[in-house]
Scaffold this motif. Structure first.
Motif, PDB file in Angstrom:
ATOM      1  N   ASP A  83       6.894  43.538 -36.618  1.00 22.21           N
ATOM      2  CA  ASP A  83       6.536  44.918 -35.960  1.00 22.21           C
ATOM      3  C   ASP A  83       5.238  44.814 -35.034  1.00 22.21           C
ATOM      4  OD1 ASP A  83       8.953  46.582 -36.806  1.00 22.21           O
ATOM      5  OD2 ASP A  83       7.178  48.143 -37.987  1.00 22.21           O
ATOM      6  N   ARG A  84       5.608  45.173 -33.737  1.00 19.68           N
ATOM      7  CA  ARG A  84       4.589  45.203 -32.646  1.00 19.68           C
ATOM      8  C   ARG A  84       3.979  46.420 -32.497  1.00 19.68           C
ATOM      9  NH1 ARG A  84       6.373  44.004 -27.583  1.00 19.68           N
ATOM     10  NH2 ARG A  84       4.644  43.354 -26.808  1.00 19.68           N
ATOM     11  N   VAL A  85       2.707  46.472 -32.571  1.00 19.09           N
ATOM     12  CA  VAL A  85       1.810  47.628 -32.803  1.00 19.09           C
ATOM     13  C   VAL A  85       1.090  47.713 -31.134  1.00 19.09           C
ATOM     14  CG1 VAL A  85       2.723  47.775 -34.914  1.00 19.09           C
ATOM     15  CG2 VAL A  85       0.819  47.151 -34.348  1.00 19.09           C
ATOM     16  N   PRO A 109       7.597  48.678 -27.542  1.00 18.42           N
ATOM     17  CA  PRO A 109       8.679  49.239 -27.250  1.00 18.42           C
ATOM     18  C   PRO A 109       8.442  47.273 -26.255  1.00 18.42           C
ATOM     19  CG  PRO A 109       7.366  50.577 -25.741  1.00 18.42           C
ATOM     20  CD  PRO A 109       6.364  50.395 -26.318  1.00 18.42           C
ATOM     21  N   ASP A 110       9.620  46.737 -26.466  1.00 19.15           N
ATOM     22  CA  ASP A 110       9.469  45.712 -25.277  1.00 19.15           C
ATOM     23  C   ASP A 110       9.740  45.988 -23.938  1.00 19.15           C
ATOM     24  OD1 ASP A 110      10.587  44.360 -27.486  1.00 19.15           O
ATOM     25  OD2 ASP A 110      12.874  45.083 -27.839  1.00 19.15           O
ATOM     26  N   GLY A 111       8.949  44.683 -23.330  1.00 20.81           N
ATOM     27  CA  GLY A 111       8.287  44.685 -21.873  1.00 20.81           C
ATOM     28  C   GLY A 111       6.567  45.426 -22.089  1.00 20.81           C
ATOM     29  N   GLU A 114       1.206  42.748 -25.108  1.00 20.94           N
ATOM     30  CA  GLU A 114      -0.332  42.796 -26.133  1.00 20.94           C
ATOM     31  C   GLU A 114      -1.669  43.337 -24.773  1.00 20.94           C
ATOM     32  OE1 GLU A 114       1.663  40.758 -26.196  1.00 20.94           O
ATOM     33  OE2 GLU A 114       2.341  40.799 -28.259  1.00 20.94           O
ATOM     34  N   ASP A 115      -1.797  42.613 -23.782  1.00 22.53           N
ATOM     35  CA  ASP A 115      -3.091  42.739 -22.702  1.00 22.53           C
ATOM     36  C   ASP A 115      -3.067  44.086 -22.510  1.00 22.53           C
ATOM     37  OD1 ASP A 115      -3.670  40.004 -23.592  1.00 22.53           O
ATOM     38  OD2 ASP A 115      -3.081  39.572 -21.669  1.00 22.53           O
ATOM     39  N   VAL A 116      -2.058  44.828 -21.712  1.00 22.70           N
ATOM     40  CA  VAL A 116      -1.971  46.098 -21.228  1.00 22.70           C
ATOM     41  C   VAL A 116      -1.601  46.769 -22.549  1.00 22.70           C
ATOM     42  CG1 VAL A 116      -0.436  48.083 -20.385  1.00 22.70           C
ATOM     43  CG2 VAL A 116      -0.489  45.632 -19.411  1.00 22.70           C
ATOM     44  N   ALA A 117      -1.004  47.165 -23.780  1.00 18.81           N
ATOM     45  CA  ALA A 117      -1.458  47.863 -24.575  1.00 18.81           C
ATOM     46  C   ALA A 117      -2.751  47.933 -25.016  1.00 18.81           C
ATOM     47  CB  ALA A 117       0.086  47.813 -25.568  1.00 18.81           C
ATOM     48  N   ALA A 118      -3.243  46.756 -25.104  1.00 24.10           N
ATOM     49  CA  ALA A 118      -4.833  47.508 -26.433  1.00 24.10           C
ATOM     50  C   ALA A 118      -4.822  48.187 -25.829  1.00 24.10           C
ATOM     51  CB  ALA A 118      -5.683  45.403 -26.413  1.00 24.10           C
ATOM     52  N   LEU A 282       2.824  57.945 -22.543  1.00 17.72           N
ATOM     53  CA  LEU A 282       1.919  57.086 -21.786  1.00 17.72           C
ATOM     54  C   LEU A 282       3.425  55.398 -21.529  1.00 17.72           C
ATOM     55  CD1 LEU A 282      -1.627  57.169 -22.966  1.00 17.72           C
ATOM     56  CD2 LEU A 282      -0.957  57.754 -20.335  1.00 17.72           C
ATOM     57  N   LEU A 283       3.584  55.093 -22.417  1.00 16.63           N
ATOM     58  CA  LEU A 283       4.597  53.750 -23.312  1.00 16.63           C
ATOM     59  C   LEU A 283       5.418  54.340 -21.715  1.00 16.63           C
ATOM     60  CD1 LEU A 283       4.124  52.779 -26.735  1.00 16.63           C
ATOM     61  CD2 LEU A 283       3.149  51.759 -24.812  1.00 16.63           C
ATOM     62  N   ALA A 284       6.240  55.368 -22.096  1.00 15.29           N
ATOM     63  CA  ALA A 284       6.902  54.973 -20.997  1.00 15.29           C
ATOM     64  C   ALA A 284       7.238  55.175 -19.860  1.00 15.29           C
ATOM     65  CB  ALA A 284       8.096  56.723 -21.418  1.00 15.29           C
ATOM     66  N   TRP A 285       5.711  56.280 -19.200  1.00 13.75           N
ATOM     67  CA  TRP A 285       5.391  55.977 -17.971  1.00 13.75           C
ATOM     68  C   TRP A 285       4.465  54.435 -17.810  1.00 13.75           C
ATOM     69  CZ3 TRP A 285       0.993  60.554 -18.085  1.00 13.75           C
ATOM     70  CH2 TRP A 285       2.048  61.537 -18.304  1.00 13.75           C
ATOM     71  N   VAL A 286       4.137  53.499 -18.399  1.00 11.47           N
ATOM     72  CA  VAL A 286       4.089  51.851 -18.208  1.00 11.47           C
ATOM     73  C   VAL A 286       5.011  51.468 -18.394  1.00 11.47           C
ATOM     74  CG1 VAL A 286       3.101  49.870 -19.201  1.00 11.47           C
ATOM     75  CG2 VAL A 286       2.273  52.050 -19.701  1.00 11.47           C
TER      76      VAL A 286
END
Length: 324
Positions: A83-85, A109-111, A114-118, A282-286
């Motif tokens: 899993d990506r987390v 989520p896909d798309g 990791e650099d952004v999510a971190a 937040l992830l939805a907005w990204v």
């Protein structure tokens, strides 16, 4: 595995890079291979023993990260290897792998890279918690963001904009303000050249702003409070200026306004489901392109001290990312 360690309290240059044993997850724990870890201003304080959290030595800096689950301990139900987390652990993420609990993690989520999510969890999570949970921000209201060019301030600009607010970015130079404009600010205030209270009042037709987002503290706090409107909300987010201001409470009474503490780090422990909802938003907005986190720079793990010095010297604009 490699890990940056604080073995003695001090500045960024006191950190060391060591090879340490790869940990294994215990019951309820998840082992995550770190693809990217984000640094925040509070990391410069925690390594000097000046933050509210004081971990035992040695420890790694870095509270937020993104990567892939390597293994899970007994009883873990929400995640599985592969899993990506993304996650938040207060400290310990600047290493090749980190142990976290289920409540520390959110599926990535896909798309979303990791650099952004971190760099999403702390600054954007704090901003959304502040505006949604504390200020109850509504579309069409005005928001003044102090320190609007740093990672914390830019996140607040973007989140307030995504929530439909009119955003007034306040910072100390034209260059910083143009970065805030690029991330959605409607109006700009250079508080080294203009009187903050007077300009905010002018931009709101004399009424004052509905919400102030203050991660800076220091000399501009009282002026920002004086610039709030009737039943305004002043969000106390942090004290990057190094000075904890003393606010005159008569202003709070006369304006009928609220001074609201924003302690995101404790809120996510007390209200984990609310935290998950905010992260999902937040992830939805990204994914929709409504927020685009700005990465100041990417550094290899061996240059963590240099990256922290950028933060300590107030040169960072946006997020500082470490790639182990």
């Amino acid at each position: 595995m490699k890990a940056v360690l604080c073995e003695r309290l001090g500045g960024p240059e006191s950190l060391v890079l060591r090879d340490i044993e790869m940990p294994g997850p215990g019951p309820g724990e998840v082992l995550v291979r770190v693809a990217a870890a984000a640094l925040n201003f509070f990391d410069t304080l925690i390594i000097e023993g000046k933050y509210q959290f004081r971990p035992e030595l040695p420890f790694s800096p870095g509270a937020e990260f993104a990567g892939q689950v390597m293994s899970v301990g007994e009883g873990v139900e929400l995640f599985e290897p592969g899993d990506r987390v993304m996650g938040y652990v207060r400290w310990g993420a600047v290493r090749e792998a980190v142990i976290a609990t289920e409540d520390d993690l959110v599926l990535l989520p896909d798309g979303v890279s990791e650099d952004v999510a971190a760099g999403l969890t702390v600054t954007y999570g704090t901003a959304l918690h502040a505006f949604r949970d504390r200020a109850r921000l509504e579309g069409g209201e005005s928001v003044a963001v102090l320190g609007a060019s740093g990672g914390v301030g830019l996140a607040a600009v973007e989140v307030a904009r995504a929530m439909g607010a009119r955003v007034i970015a306040c910072a100390s130079s034209a260059e910083k303000l143009e970065l805030a404009r690029a991330h959605g600010a409607d109006e700009l205030v250079n508080y080294t050249e203009e009187d903050l209270k007077t300009r905010l009042k002018a931009l709101t037709d004399g009424c004052g702003v509905d919400v102030v987002y203050d991660p800076v503290g220091g000399a501009y706090a009282e002026a920002a409070l004086r610039a709030t409107g009737w039943r305004g909300r002043y969000l106390v987010v942090g004290f990057a200026a190094g000075e904890i201001p003393r606010l005159p409470l008569n202003l709070v009474m006369l304006k009928g306004c609220d001074v609201l503490g924003v302690f995101w780090g404790d809120a996510i422990i007390r209200e984990p489901e609310n935290h998950r909802d905010n992260m999902a938003q937040l992830l939805a907005w990204v994914a929709e392109g409504r927020i685009v986190p700005h990465v100041h720079a990417l550094y290899p793990i061996a240059e963590t001290a240099r990256a922290l010095r950028e933060l300590s010297d107030r040169r960072a604009k946006g997020k500082v990312i470490i790639r182990p």
